[in-house]
Design an enzyme around this catalytic site. Structure first.
Site: not given
Ligand code: ADP
Length: 447
Positions: A165, A200, A208, A275, A287, A289, A291, A294
């Protein structure tokens, strides 16, 4: 099959892995820091080795100490759990070079997906829809402004090596962009040792939704449906459910099929989670993951498979032994993450657990490593338990979860249990009608 597995982790996930190994007749080696001598995973393991002092850098992240522990204990394989070294491609490679099977994906896949720019490129090339972005690193102010202009504001500046996050900046207008890119770059360098950032499209009303996959060495790939993890605070998940209330069966099978086809093309193996953000009926990859996650238990509860057992079997060279048509998803499952934190301020609350009573009964599962008298150390993640509930449908699941939360007693620490109780009384949660921003607004309305 392996005879002995070293578990390179602590807390509930170490216990979770240990349980699966024991059911398979595999001996376990727990590693621990000096502050974890009394931890549950240490008490339950067949063998234990202290790998260093409390700071994770010097113990749970200390690769030479962990590989030495595996050598001394004569383990066949290493399970990394989640967090710590689980997405460290160099660790996976070194484990294999030292003759231990790494219970996870290949180092190449971990590396490929660990860099978000590369991951999005691979996803795009293999038919997975992705969030519109700058198409690679933004190098200077002009390329950042051009990319954002084309994507359309608001945009997110994201660190390619980001995770947990962290490493994201929301930018609403062009005049904020140059500074956001500069700070994102320097923060990414400090936090992740890599200053690559990209831009992005920001999705303001998304959910999500993530697809769980399982793949063997021989091209066998299945998906186990999806989880909805939209309830997040600071991009950290707090409650997860499966299936997602936002999808119907056709959408589920369509996205699952797309993910399976892509995993077949890249010859992925082990467990993995792809995801997506889901908005207005469309999926956007963010992205992957590489692995165990949780929130994997909600998937286990609806599909009946033990994901850790499957990971161990796959790493030992066993074929899946079943296909997509054999996967049956049934009922509904929800997981509440119980953190040792103040439920309003989220300030960590480590310390000694007083009276402890975990809920039980039909469809109730508690994955935890705490017990009465246990001292929660301040050095690690604040999650101390996961309460997972299964019901024949979402409504039954919600009712059972409320009942289970009411039974749960954890004295001596502040926990997020009161927050979960409030969440489960809210119409938005009851109706499954929430997005990734909902929780942030819900908790800030307390101020
Ligand atoms: P991390 O690797 O830090 O977990 P993620 O890319 O998986 O990051 O994103 C984590 C969360 O951040 C997502 O579930 C969403 O809530 C928010 N997020 C990520 N990218 C976007 C986006 N392009 N627009 C809106 N929210 C986003």
């Amino acid at each position: 099959m392996f005879e002995k597995v070293l578990i390179a982790n602590r807390g509930e996930i170490a216990v979770r892995i240990l349980r699966a190994c024991r059911e398979m007749g595999i001996r376990t080696v727990a590693i621990h820091s000096t502050s974890d001598v009394d931890a549950m995973h240490v008490r339950l393991a067949d063998e234990t080795i202290c790998v260093g002092p409390p700071p994770a850098q010097d113990s749970y992240l200390c690769v030479p100490a962990i590989l030495s522990a595996a050598t001394i204990s004569n383990a066949d394989a290493i399970h990394p759990g989640y967090g710590f070294l689980s997405e460290n491609a160099d660790f996976a490679a070194m484990a294999e070079e030292h003759g231990f099977a790494f219970i996870g994906p290949s180092p190449e896949h971990i590396r490929m997906m660990g860099d978000k720019i590369t991951a999005k490129k691979v996803a795009r090339e293999n038919g997975i829809p992705v969030v519109p972005d700058s198409g690679g690193t933004v190098k200077d102010e002009k390329s950042a402004l051009d990319a954002a202009e084309e994507i359309g504001y608001p945009v997110l500046v994201k660190a390619s090596a980001g995770g947990g996050g962290r490493g994201m900046k929301l930018v609403a207008t062009p005049d904020e962009l140059p500074e956001a890119v500069q700070t994102a770059k320097s923060e990414a360098l400090t936090a992740f040792g890599d200053n690559k950032v990209y831009i992005e499209k920001y999705l303001g009303r998304a959910r999500h939704v993530e697809v769980q996959v399982l793949a063997d060495f021989y091209g066998g790939v299945v998906h186990l449906g999806e989880r909805d993890c939209s309830l997040q605070r600071r991009h950290q998940k707090l409650l997860e459910e499966a299936p997602s209330p936002a999808l119907n069966d056709d959408q589920r099978h369509e996205i699952g099929g797309i993910v399976v086809a892509a995993m077949e093309k890249i010859a992925y193996r082990s467990v993995g989670t792809v995801e997506f953000l889901y908005e207005d009926g469309a999926f956007y990859f963010i992205e992957m993951n590489t692995r165990l996650q949780v929130e994997h238990p909600v998937t286990e509860m609806i599909c009946g498979l033990d994901l850790v057992r499957e990971m161990v079997r796959i790493a030992a060279g066993a074929p899946l032994g079943y296909g997509q048509e054999d996967i049956r998803l049934s009922g509904h499952a929800i997981e509440c993450r119980i953190n040792a934190e103040n439920p309003v301020t989220f300030i960590p609350s480590p310390g000694r657990v007083g009276d402890y009573h975990a809920p039980g009964g039909l469809g109730v599962r508690v994955d935890s490593a705490i017990y009465s008298g246990y001292n929660v150390p301040p050095h690690y993640d604040s999650m101390i338990a996961k309460l997972i509930v299964h019901g024949a449908n979402r409504n039954e699941c919600l009712m059972r979860l409320r009942r289970a939360l009411d039974e749960y007693v954890i004295d001596g620490l502040e926990t997020t249990i009161p927050l979960h109780r409030r969440l489960l009384a809210d119409p938005a949660i009851i109706n499954g009608d929430y997005d990734t921003h909902w929780l942030e607004e819900f908790v800030s309305s307390d101020d």
